[in-house]
Motif scaffolding. Structure first.
Motif, PDB file in Angstrom:
ATOM      1  N   UNK A 195       0.846  -1.172   0.000  1.00  0.00           N
ATOM      2  CA  UNK A 195       0.000   0.000   0.000  1.00  0.00           C
ATOM      3  C   UNK A 195       0.892   1.237   0.000  1.00  0.00           C
ATOM      4  N   UNK A 196       0.510   2.232  -0.759  1.00  0.00           N
ATOM      5  CA  UNK A 196       1.271   3.471  -0.838  1.00  0.00           C
ATOM      6  C   UNK A 196       0.409   4.609  -0.307  1.00  0.00           C
ATOM      7  N   UNK A 197       1.023   5.447   0.524  1.00  0.00           N
ATOM      8  CA  UNK A 197       0.335   6.604   1.104  1.00  0.00           C
ATOM      9  C   UNK A 197       1.193   7.837   0.857  1.00  0.00           C
ATOM     10  N   UNK A 198       0.577   8.903   0.412  1.00  0.00           N
ATOM     11  CA  UNK A 198       1.285  10.163   0.188  1.00  0.00           C
ATOM     12  C   UNK A 198       0.790  11.163   1.219  1.00  0.00           C
ATOM     13  N   UNK A 199       1.722  11.771   1.917  1.00  0.00           N
ATOM     14  CA  UNK A 199       1.391  12.767   2.930  1.00  0.00           C
ATOM     15  C   UNK A 199       1.924  14.120   2.511  1.00  0.00           C
ATOM     16  N   UNK A 200       1.179  15.150   2.808  1.00  0.00           N
ATOM     17  CA  UNK A 200       1.648  16.512   2.563  1.00  0.00           C
ATOM     18  C   UNK A 200       1.669  17.232   3.903  1.00  0.00           C
ATOM     19  N   UNK A 201       2.845  17.677   4.293  1.00  0.00           N
ATOM     20  CA  UNK A 201       3.021  18.341   5.579  1.00  0.00           C
ATOM     21  C   UNK A 201       3.413  19.788   5.309  1.00  0.00           C
ATOM     22  N   UNK A 202       2.708  20.718   5.901  1.00  0.00           N
ATOM     23  CA  UNK A 202       2.947  22.140   5.655  1.00  0.00           C
ATOM     24  C   UNK A 202       4.258  22.628   6.260  1.00  0.00           C
ATOM     25  N   UNK A 203       4.591  22.173   7.454  1.00  0.00           N
ATOM     26  CA  UNK A 203       5.770  22.643   8.161  1.00  0.00           C
ATOM     27  C   UNK A 203       6.902  21.643   7.960  1.00  0.00           C
ATOM     28  N   UNK A 204       8.030  22.094   7.408  1.00  0.00           N
ATOM     29  CA  UNK A 204       9.116  21.158   7.092  1.00  0.00           C
ATOM     30  C   UNK A 204       9.742  20.558   8.352  1.00  0.00           C
ATOM     31  N   UNK A 205       9.808  21.321   9.416  1.00  0.00           N
ATOM     32  CA  UNK A 205      10.375  20.790  10.665  1.00  0.00           C
ATOM     33  C   UNK A 205       9.513  19.646  11.198  1.00  0.00           C
ATOM     34  N   UNK A 206       8.208  19.841  11.170  1.00  0.00           N
ATOM     35  CA  UNK A 206       7.292  18.788  11.614  1.00  0.00           C
ATOM     36  C   UNK A 206       7.318  17.607  10.651  1.00  0.00           C
ATOM     37  N   UNK A 207       7.497  17.871   9.364  1.00  0.00           N
ATOM     38  CA  UNK A 207       7.593  16.801   8.371  1.00  0.00           C
ATOM     39  C   UNK A 207       8.800  15.915   8.612  1.00  0.00           C
ATOM     40  N   UNK A 208       9.933  16.538   8.908  1.00  0.00           N
ATOM     41  CA  UNK A 208      11.138  15.756   9.201  1.00  0.00           C
ATOM     42  C   UNK A 208      10.946  14.913  10.455  1.00  0.00           C
ATOM     43  N   UNK A 209      10.273  15.485  11.470  1.00  0.00           N
ATOM     44  CA  UNK A 209      10.016  14.734  12.704  1.00  0.00           C
ATOM     45  C   UNK A 209       9.122  13.532  12.408  1.00  0.00           C
ATOM     46  N   UNK A 210       8.121  13.721  11.558  1.00  0.00           N
ATOM     47  CA  UNK A 210       7.229  12.627  11.189  1.00  0.00           C
ATOM     48  C   UNK A 210       7.991  11.530  10.446  1.00  0.00           C
ATOM     49  N   UNK A 211       8.851  11.917   9.518  1.00  0.00           N
ATOM     50  CA  UNK A 211       9.643  10.936   8.766  1.00  0.00           C
ATOM     51  C   UNK A 211      10.551  10.156   9.705  1.00  0.00           C
ATOM     52  N   UNK A 212      11.195  10.850  10.640  1.00  0.00           N
ATOM     53  CA  UNK A 212      12.061  10.167  11.604  1.00  0.00           C
ATOM     54  C   UNK A 212      11.273   9.178  12.452  1.00  0.00           C
ATOM     55  N   UNK A 213      10.074   9.546  12.814  1.00  0.00           N
ATOM     56  CA  UNK A 213       9.216   8.648  13.595  1.00  0.00           C
ATOM     57  C   UNK A 213       8.820   7.422  12.768  1.00  0.00           C
ATOM     58  N   UNK A 214       8.450   7.640  11.521  1.00  0.00           N
ATOM     59  CA  UNK A 214       8.037   6.539  10.650  1.00  0.00           C
ATOM     60  C   UNK A 214       9.192   5.597  10.333  1.00  0.00           C
ATOM     61  N   UNK A 215      10.403   6.132  10.280  1.00  0.00           N
ATOM     62  CA  UNK A 215      11.571   5.296  10.002  1.00  0.00           C
ATOM     63  C   UNK A 215      11.797   4.251  11.094  1.00  0.00           C
ATOM     64  N   UNK A 216      11.293   4.508  12.285  1.00  0.00           N
ATOM     65  CA  UNK A 216      11.470   3.572  13.398  1.00  0.00           C
ATOM     66  C   UNK A 216      10.573   2.346  13.277  1.00  0.00           C
ATOM     67  N   UNK A 217       9.551   2.424  12.444  1.00  0.00           N
ATOM     68  CA  UNK A 217       8.622   1.312  12.265  1.00  0.00           C
ATOM     69  C   UNK A 217       9.194   0.346  11.227  1.00  0.00           C
ATOM     70  N   UNK A 218       9.314  -0.939  11.567  1.00  0.00           N
ATOM     71  CA  UNK A 218       9.955  -1.893  10.651  1.00  0.00           C
ATOM     72  C   UNK A 218       9.134  -2.184   9.387  1.00  0.00           C
ATOM     73  N   UNK A 219       7.845  -1.932   9.412  1.00  0.00           N
ATOM     74  CA  UNK A 219       7.009  -2.245   8.255  1.00  0.00           C
ATOM     75  C   UNK A 219       6.792  -1.036   7.337  1.00  0.00           C
TER      76      UNK A 219
END
Length: 64
Positions: A1-25
Motif C-alpha cells: 500500500x502506498x500513502x502520500x502525505x503533505x506536511x505544511x511545516x518542514x520541521x514537523x515533516x522531518x520529525x514525522x519521517x524520523x518517527x516513521x523510520x522507526x517502524x519496521x514495516x
C-alpha cells in the motif's frame, strides 16, 4: 500500500519521517519537495512595475 502525505511545516515533516523510520514495516523511498507557487511578478522580473496581467499576455499571444 502506498500513502502520500503533505506536511505544511518542514520541521514537523522531518520529525514525522524520523518517527516513521522507526517502524519496521514502513519503507520511505524518497521525499519530494513540492514546487512552490510564486506570484506572477516574482517570476518575471522584466514586468516589474508594469501594469500587465497573465490574461493580457495570453490575449496578445493568441492574436498573433
Amino acid at each position: 500500500m502506498r500513502v502520500v502525505l503533505e506536511v505544511e511545516n518542514s520541521k514537523e515533516g522531518r520529525a514525522l519521517i524520523n518517527c516513521l523510520k522507526q517502524l519496521p514495516f514502513v519503507k520511505i523511498r524518497e521525499s519530494q519537495k513540492l514546487k512552490k507557487e510564486h506570484k506572477f511578478e516574482e517570476i518575471f522580473g522584466i514586468w516589474k512595475d508594469r501594469n500587465i496581467t497573465k490574461e493580457k499576455l495570453r490575449e496578445k499571444a493568441w492574436r498573433m
